[in-house]
Write an enzyme that holds these catalytic residues in place. Sequence first.
Site, mmCIF file in Angstrom:
data_model
loop_
_atom_site.group_PDB
_atom_site.id
_atom_site.type_symbol
_atom_site.label_atom_id
_atom_site.label_comp_id
_atom_site.label_asym_id
_atom_site.label_seq_id
_atom_site.Cartn_x
_atom_site.Cartn_y
_atom_site.Cartn_z
ATOM 1 N N GLY A 1 0.816 -1.209 0.000
ATOM 2 C CA GLY A 1 0.000 0.000 0.000
ATOM 3 C C GLY A 1 0.847 1.255 0.000
ATOM 4 N N ALA B 1 -0.161 6.033 5.254
ATOM 5 C CA ALA B 1 0.449 5.147 6.251
ATOM 6 C C ALA B 1 1.637 4.399 5.656
ATOM 7 C CB ALA B 1 -0.592 4.159 6.785
ATOM 8 N N GLY B 2 1.459 3.859 4.453
ATOM 9 C CA GLY B 2 2.540 3.096 3.828
ATOM 10 C C GLY B 2 3.751 3.944 3.514
ATOM 11 N N PHE C 1 -14.114 21.069 12.406
ATOM 12 C CA PHE C 1 -14.569 19.801 11.847
ATOM 13 C C PHE C 1 -15.552 19.180 12.818
ATOM 14 C CE2 PHE C 1 -12.886 16.976 8.373
ATOM 15 C CZ PHE C 1 -12.545 17.994 7.498
ATOM 16 N N ASP D 1 -8.352 -5.905 0.238
ATOM 17 C CA ASP D 1 -7.483 -7.044 -0.104
ATOM 18 C C ASP D 1 -6.678 -7.533 1.091
ATOM 19 O OD1 ASP D 1 -8.281 -6.618 -2.823
ATOM 20 O OD2 ASP D 1 -6.796 -5.025 -2.957
ATOM 21 N N GLN E 1 -18.235 3.577 8.784
ATOM 22 C CA GLN E 1 -18.727 4.955 8.869
ATOM 23 C C GLN E 1 -19.315 5.425 7.543
ATOM 24 O OE1 GLN E 1 -16.035 8.631 9.036
ATOM 25 N NE2 GLN E 1 -16.824 8.528 11.132
ATOM 26 N N HIS F 1 -20.195 8.777 5.610
ATOM 27 C CA HIS F 1 -19.971 10.221 5.604
ATOM 28 C C HIS F 1 -21.294 10.898 5.260
ATOM 29 C CE1 HIS F 1 -18.342 14.182 4.706
ATOM 30 N NE2 HIS F 1 -17.180 13.790 5.178
ATOM 31 N N LEU G 1 -17.134 12.249 -2.346
ATOM 32 C CA LEU G 1 -17.072 13.013 -1.111
ATOM 33 C C LEU G 1 -17.179 14.516 -1.335
ATOM 34 C CD1 LEU G 1 -16.459 12.896 1.983
ATOM 35 C CD2 LEU G 1 -14.061 13.191 1.388
ATOM 36 N N THR H 1 -16.314 17.393 1.139
ATOM 37 C CA THR H 1 -15.581 17.455 2.402
ATOM 38 C C THR H 1 -16.394 18.054 3.547
ATOM 39 O OG1 THR H 1 -13.671 18.437 3.517
ATOM 40 C CG2 THR H 1 -14.577 19.661 1.682
ATOM 41 N N GLU H 2 -16.117 17.534 4.744
ATOM 42 C CA GLU H 2 -16.667 18.097 5.968
ATOM 43 C C GLU H 2 -16.214 19.550 6.139
ATOM 44 O OE1 GLU H 2 -16.428 16.489 10.491
ATOM 45 O OE2 GLU H 2 -17.119 15.136 8.927
ATOM 46 N N ARG I 1 -19.948 12.389 12.619
ATOM 47 C CA ARG I 1 -20.471 11.900 11.345
ATOM 48 C C ARG I 1 -21.602 10.884 11.490
ATOM 49 N NH1 ARG I 1 -14.756 11.358 8.015
ATOM 50 N NH2 ARG I 1 -14.464 13.606 7.763
ATOM 51 N N HIS J 1 -17.997 5.345 3.809
ATOM 52 C CA HIS J 1 -16.794 6.181 3.742
ATOM 53 C C HIS J 1 -15.556 5.562 4.382
ATOM 54 C CE1 HIS J 1 -14.431 9.825 3.557
ATOM 55 N NE2 HIS J 1 -14.359 9.925 4.872
ATOM 56 N N GLU K 1 -5.866 2.734 7.473
ATOM 57 C CA GLU K 1 -7.266 2.326 7.516
ATOM 58 C C GLU K 1 -7.453 0.817 7.563
ATOM 59 O OE1 GLU K 1 -11.529 3.320 5.302
ATOM 60 O OE2 GLU K 1 -9.690 4.263 4.605
ATOM 61 N N ARG L 1 -15.287 7.099 13.694
ATOM 62 C CA ARG L 1 -14.088 7.943 13.597
ATOM 63 C C ARG L 1 -14.458 9.418 13.599
ATOM 64 N NH1 ARG L 1 -11.780 10.678 9.661
ATOM 65 N NH2 ARG L 1 -12.783 9.608 7.902
ATOM 66 N N SER M 1 -8.431 10.589 10.294
ATOM 67 C CA SER M 1 -7.964 9.508 9.406
ATOM 68 C C SER M 1 -6.576 9.802 8.862
ATOM 69 C CB SER M 1 -8.945 9.284 8.259
ATOM 70 O OG SER M 1 -9.114 10.469 7.501
ATOM 71 N N LEU M 2 -6.374 11.014 8.336
ATOM 72 C CA LEU M 2 -5.037 11.378 7.851
ATOM 73 C C LEU M 2 -4.040 11.367 9.002
ATOM 74 C CD1 LEU M 2 -5.712 14.299 5.322
ATOM 75 C CD2 LEU M 2 -5.498 11.856 4.888
#
Length: 575
Positions: free
Chosen positions: A11, A15-16, A116, A217, A236, A238, A248, A250-251, A282, A348, A379, A390, A395-396
Amino acid sequence: MVHQHDVVIIGSGLAGLRAALEVSKVADTAVITKVFPTRSHSGAAQGGIGASLGNVDPEDNWEFHMFDTVKGSDYLGDQDAIELLVRSAPKDICELEHLGVPFSRTDEGKIAQRPFGGHTLRHGEKAVNRACYSSDYTGHVILHTLYEQSVKNHVRFYSEFQATYLIVEDGICKGVVAWDCIHGGLHLFHSKAVMFASGGYGRAFKITSNAHANTGDGLSMVLRAGLPVQDMEFVQYHPTGLYQQGILVTEGARGEGGHLLNKDGARFMEKYAKTLMELAPRDLVSRSIQTEINEGRGIDGKDYVHLDISHLGEKKIEELLPQVRELTMNFVDVDCTKEPIPIQPTAHYSMGGIPTTVNGQVVSDGKGTQVKGLFAAGECSCISVHGANRLGCNSLLDGVSFGARTGRRISAVIDQLELLDYAPDHLKTAQEEVDFLMNSNGKEKVGVLREELQTSMITNCGIFRDEEKLTKQLQIIKELQKRFEDIKIDDKSMVFNTDLTEAMELKHMLDFVEPMVLGALQRQECRGAHWRTDHPQRDDVNWLKHTLAYKTPEGTRFDYRPVVITRFQPKERKY
């Protein structure tokens, strides 16, 4: 073909790549990704990344951020992990800035922050500006920056490789097998450590904000290796996806002052969350929108309501929300500077995933037994910092913070891990799975089965759930699994065979949706994003615990992990 690397990361999202930056300082690091790295779904994140910098609201601090995250999780989040996340957040943002992320700025030149949903001061008294942002391209600019830095650090990328099979022997991970989408053929990646950063599983649903690549996967590979997945029942929605598209909005649009309106033009959130209104968490906003629709207050009697930001003015929208304007014009033919946006809740984010320690080490049971050499972050993982729901813009932060933390952990232990021999039958097993799909001559088509799965998941395992719908969905999944055995793909070529890779993805989804639905069926309570209308209360006595699901020859088996509670005792959520 066999490749050898010290560390293989599956990935190329936040994160990766953040983990790859850390590990590449000390070890030979490879990243396997089914898309080109800058097309990873992290790039679709728009509104912001949370951190209590206090650049706009000086009184903000990590304890407020922690409380909001715990409360947002409906008290299912592990508070030791949440404290690590929010304490490190300001440092993580500064590191991103120093790496080159072009954040938007205040008039004083500081990193700009916006409100947010669910982020408050003084435990809910008022909304707070905590989301650091770059216009509405926040995920995009962080992703590109981390990719550039990874290239500079000589990370080896295997782009457009579909991971298919995880090699685990006697509790030790020894590598992974992947399909070369460009040229065809299986490749075995032999390594001391494997890290999953393979993203979420929103594509199991028809209406979703997720990229087509988000087919879970990694979760399927873990399940087939005899390891558990955790809290899969928590998905979740959104609140604001474009009507019929799921794309999306955005919020940040609500953070900048957008209003949710029903057919009467009323700001209906006053009925559901009087204090925070459109900036409630959310799960609450999504249920409120769906309730308005279900009770006949959708626009023109249809399945959507309006998000109105036109009063912000064209100049402000072009400065702060330019992507929103572009998306609404391209996909629903609406100029949001002049007219309201048609929106509906969209699948989402995946709160569930691969269970790990706070250092990203994958665990195999409720006692926390670690799988040597196997890690996960982002994620696809479940640490769990998000619990049952969440908090927006976490998330980011999760991907960046725990991606870095996991990368540092791998770096610290890599010299203690060995490149161990593996049994030869793993590649054979992986090849047999490919041969079955390539040589099958049944009557079932991938697109037909996928459509039935996605549509039924929205209907029966969506925002509102009950025993009847979930039982029906479980039967549908069992039928689809059986029908998959009679699958046929038309393309028998090796080069860019999308028929084959889509069949692989469908197989992966059919693996993990079963524990998701079974988990939702057995959890007889309402908590966060999991809302059982036939069990309308939260049940801390029986269900204040994490669900572990295993794939066995006899069917799905469940185990449990305790929730870590340190600072904040569970109480009723009110906004």
